[in-house]
Write a protein that holds these residues in place. Structure first.
Motif, PDB file in Angstrom:
ATOM      1  N   LEU A   5      24.380 -22.092   7.441  1.00 40.58           N
ATOM      2  CA  LEU A   5      25.745 -22.070   6.907  1.00 40.58           C
ATOM      3  C   LEU A   5      26.718 -21.482   7.917  1.00 40.58           C
ATOM      4  O   LEU A   5      27.824 -21.989   8.099  1.00 40.58           O
ATOM      5  CB  LEU A   5      25.800 -21.257   5.611  1.00 40.58           C
ATOM      6  N   LEU A   6      26.302 -20.416   8.567  1.00 32.45           N
ATOM      7  CA  LEU A   6      27.164 -19.799   9.578  1.00 32.45           C
ATOM      8  C   LEU A   6      27.468 -20.794  10.693  1.00 32.45           C
ATOM      9  O   LEU A   6      28.610 -20.878  11.166  1.00 32.45           O
ATOM     10  CB  LEU A   6      26.516 -18.538  10.151  1.00 32.45           C
ATOM     11  N   LEU A   7      26.463 -21.546  11.101  1.00 37.16           N
ATOM     12  CA  LEU A   7      26.671 -22.555  12.141  1.00 37.16           C
ATOM     13  C   LEU A   7      27.611 -23.654  11.665  1.00 37.16           C
ATOM     14  O   LEU A   7      28.459 -24.130  12.418  1.00 37.16           O
ATOM     15  CB  LEU A   7      25.339 -23.152  12.584  1.00 37.16           C
ATOM     16  N   GLU A  20      24.885 -25.668  22.619  1.00 40.43           N
ATOM     17  CA  GLU A  20      23.744 -26.464  23.080  1.00 40.43           C
ATOM     18  C   GLU A  20      22.433 -25.710  22.858  1.00 40.43           C
ATOM     19  O   GLU A  20      21.463 -26.268  22.335  1.00 40.43           O
ATOM     20  CB  GLU A  20      23.910 -26.797  24.566  1.00 40.43           C
ATOM     21  N   LEU A  21      22.396 -24.443  23.264  1.00 39.70           N
ATOM     22  CA  LEU A  21      21.168 -23.651  23.118  1.00 39.70           C
ATOM     23  C   LEU A  21      20.788 -23.479  21.653  1.00 39.70           C
ATOM     24  O   LEU A  21      19.620 -23.624  21.279  1.00 39.70           O
ATOM     25  CB  LEU A  21      21.332 -22.295  23.798  1.00 39.70           C
ATOM     26  N   ILE A  22      21.778 -23.176  20.823  1.00 44.06           N
ATOM     27  CA  ILE A  22      21.522 -23.005  19.381  1.00 44.06           C
ATOM     28  C   ILE A  22      21.015 -24.318  18.777  1.00 44.06           C
ATOM     29  O   ILE A  22      20.072 -24.319  17.976  1.00 44.06           O
ATOM     30  CB  ILE A  22      22.812 -22.537  18.662  1.00 44.06           C
ATOM     31  N   ALA A  23      21.631 -25.428  19.161  1.00 41.94           N
ATOM     32  CA  ALA A  23      21.214 -26.731  18.629  1.00 41.94           C
ATOM     33  C   ALA A  23      19.779 -27.047  19.033  1.00 41.94           C
ATOM     34  O   ALA A  23      18.984 -27.519  18.215  1.00 41.94           O
ATOM     35  CB  ALA A  23      22.160 -27.824  19.109  1.00 41.94           C
ATOM     36  N   LEU A  24      19.447 -26.790  20.292  1.00 40.39           N
ATOM     37  CA  LEU A  24      18.076 -27.053  20.742  1.00 40.39           C
ATOM     38  C   LEU A  24      17.081 -26.173  19.993  1.00 40.39           C
ATOM     39  O   LEU A  24      16.003 -26.629  19.614  1.00 40.39           O
ATOM     40  CB  LEU A  24      17.955 -26.819  22.254  1.00 40.39           C
ATOM     41  N   GLU A  56      27.351 -13.133  17.259  1.00 42.06           N
ATOM     42  CA  GLU A  56      28.736 -13.609  17.226  1.00 42.06           C
ATOM     43  C   GLU A  56      29.031 -14.300  15.887  1.00 42.06           C
ATOM     44  O   GLU A  56      30.087 -14.091  15.283  1.00 42.06           O
ATOM     45  CB  GLU A  56      28.960 -14.580  18.389  1.00 42.06           C
ATOM     46  N   LEU A  57      28.084 -15.106  15.421  1.00 41.84           N
ATOM     47  CA  LEU A  57      28.261 -15.793  14.138  1.00 41.84           C
ATOM     48  C   LEU A  57      28.333 -14.791  12.985  1.00 41.84           C
ATOM     49  O   LEU A  57      29.184 -14.910  12.094  1.00 41.84           O
ATOM     50  CB  LEU A  57      27.120 -16.786  13.911  1.00 41.84           C
ATOM     51  N   PHE A  58      27.449 -13.799  12.997  1.00 39.07           N
ATOM     52  CA  PHE A  58      27.474 -12.778  11.941  1.00 39.07           C
ATOM     53  C   PHE A  58      28.767 -11.965  11.996  1.00 39.07           C
ATOM     54  O   PHE A  58      29.332 -11.610  10.959  1.00 39.07           O
ATOM     55  CB  PHE A  58      26.246 -11.868  12.029  1.00 39.07           C
ATOM     56  N   HIS A  59      29.255 -11.697  13.200  1.00 37.70           N
ATOM     57  CA  HIS A  59      30.511 -10.960  13.342  1.00 37.70           C
ATOM     58  C   HIS A  59      31.691 -11.781  12.798  1.00 37.70           C
ATOM     59  O   HIS A  59      32.577 -11.244  12.130  1.00 37.70           O
ATOM     60  CB  HIS A  59      30.753 -10.587  14.804  1.00 37.70           C
ATOM     61  N   LEU A  60      31.694 -13.071  13.088  1.00 40.53           N
ATOM     62  CA  LEU A  60      32.747 -13.933  12.558  1.00 40.53           C
ATOM     63  C   LEU A  60      32.737 -13.926  11.030  1.00 40.53           C
ATOM     64  O   LEU A  60      33.789 -13.850  10.392  1.00 40.53           O
ATOM     65  CB  LEU A  60      32.587 -15.361  13.093  1.00 40.53           C
ATOM     66  N   GLU A  61      31.549 -13.985  10.457  1.00 39.56           N
ATOM     67  CA  GLU A  61      31.452 -13.954   8.994  1.00 39.56           C
ATOM     68  C   GLU A  61      31.917 -12.614   8.448  1.00 39.56           C
ATOM     69  O   GLU A  61      32.615 -12.552   7.433  1.00 39.56           O
ATOM     70  CB  GLU A  61      30.022 -14.262   8.535  1.00 39.56           C
ATOM     71  N   GLU A  62      31.542 -11.546   9.122  1.00 40.74           N
ATOM     72  CA  GLU A  62      31.964 -10.207   8.714  1.00 40.74           C
ATOM     73  C   GLU A  62      33.493 -10.103   8.727  1.00 40.74           C
ATOM     74  O   GLU A  62      34.097  -9.515   7.840  1.00 40.74           O
ATOM     75  CB  GLU A  62      31.371  -9.176   9.684  1.00 40.74           C
ATOM     76  N   LEU A  64      35.815 -12.832   8.870  1.00 39.55           N
ATOM     77  CA  LEU A  64      36.534 -13.864   8.128  1.00 39.55           C
ATOM     78  C   LEU A  64      36.010 -14.085   6.705  1.00 39.55           C
ATOM     79  O   LEU A  64      36.775 -14.439   5.818  1.00 39.55           O
ATOM     80  CB  LEU A  64      36.498 -15.181   8.901  1.00 39.55           C
ATOM     81  N   GLY A  65      34.720 -13.947   6.520  1.00 36.41           N
ATOM     82  CA  GLY A  65      34.122 -14.064   5.191  1.00 36.41           C
ATOM     83  C   GLY A  65      34.167 -15.451   4.569  1.00 36.41           C
ATOM     84  O   GLY A  65      34.097 -15.583   3.346  1.00 36.41           O
ATOM     85  N   LEU A  66      34.248 -16.491   5.376  1.00 39.66           N
ATOM     86  CA  LEU A  66      34.363 -17.843   4.831  1.00 39.66           C
ATOM     87  C   LEU A  66      33.099 -18.299   4.104  1.00 39.66           C
ATOM     88  O   LEU A  66      33.177 -18.948   3.061  1.00 39.66           O
ATOM     89  CB  LEU A  66      34.714 -18.836   5.941  1.00 39.66           C
ATOM     90  N   VAL A  67      31.952 -17.973   4.638  1.00 38.67           N
ATOM     91  CA  VAL A  67      30.694 -18.382   4.010  1.00 38.67           C
ATOM     92  C   VAL A  67      30.531 -17.674   2.666  1.00 38.67           C
ATOM     93  O   VAL A  67      30.151 -18.296   1.673  1.00 38.67           O
ATOM     94  CB  VAL A  67      29.487 -18.119   4.935  1.00 38.67           C
ATOM     95  N   GLY A  68      30.844 -16.394   2.627  1.00 40.92           N
ATOM     96  CA  GLY A  68      30.759 -15.648   1.371  1.00 40.92           C
ATOM     97  C   GLY A  68      31.680 -16.221   0.310  1.00 40.92           C
ATOM     98  O   GLY A  68      31.289 -16.371  -0.858  1.00 40.92           O
ATOM     99  N   ARG A  69      32.884 -16.561   0.708  1.00 40.07           N
ATOM    100  CA  ARG A  69      33.833 -17.167  -0.239  1.00 40.07           C
ATOM    101  C   ARG A  69      33.327 -18.522  -0.715  1.00 40.07           C
ATOM    102  O   ARG A  69      33.441 -18.868  -1.889  1.00 40.07           O
ATOM    103  CB  ARG A  69      35.198 -17.331   0.419  1.00 40.07           C
TER     104      ARG A  69
END
Length: 110
Positions: A5-7, A20-24, A56-62, A64-69
């Motif tokens: 979800l974060l991705l 690219e690295l995350i996708a692989l 970085e993804l967890f920090h963005l969620e922390e 912005l909180g979009l996934v939680g919303r």
């Protein structure tokens, strides 16, 4: 599951190399060694980059909180649909209009 979800929400904010690295690693199920061989980065470098990307993804969620919303909204839509279905079962006169509302709510769900 949470990382997926974060991705979905924030993946485009990562650098192209990190994407690219995350996708692989997550989508293609490559091992760290396979990614290292494929990209010409050391195995440790791949691991470090993936871990930094996750942070970085967890920090963005922390921040912005979009996934939680999104998750809260999905849960609330499910509860509303369930309540409307219960009302429709008990009242034949409003069954058809309530079922149309439930269908529209379900189309809002992702």
């Amino acid at each position: 599951m949470r990382l997926s979800l974060l991705l979905d929400f924030y993946g485009d904010l990562l650098s192209p190399r990190k994407q690219e690295l995350i996708a692989l690693y997550y989508d293609e199920d490559f091992s760290l060694s396979e990614i290292a061989e494929h990209t010409g980065i050391s195995r440790q470098g791949v691991r470090d980059s993936i871990k930094r990307s996750e942070q970085e993804l967890f920090h963005l969620e922390e921040t912005l909180g979009l996934v939680g919303r999104f998750e809260t909204l999905q849960k609330q839509l499910g509860e509303i649909s369930k309540a409307l279905n219960a009302l429709a079962e008990n009242n034949a006169q409003v069954r058809a209009p309530l079922q149309k509302i439930v269908e529209k709510l379900e189309h809002l769900s992702i």
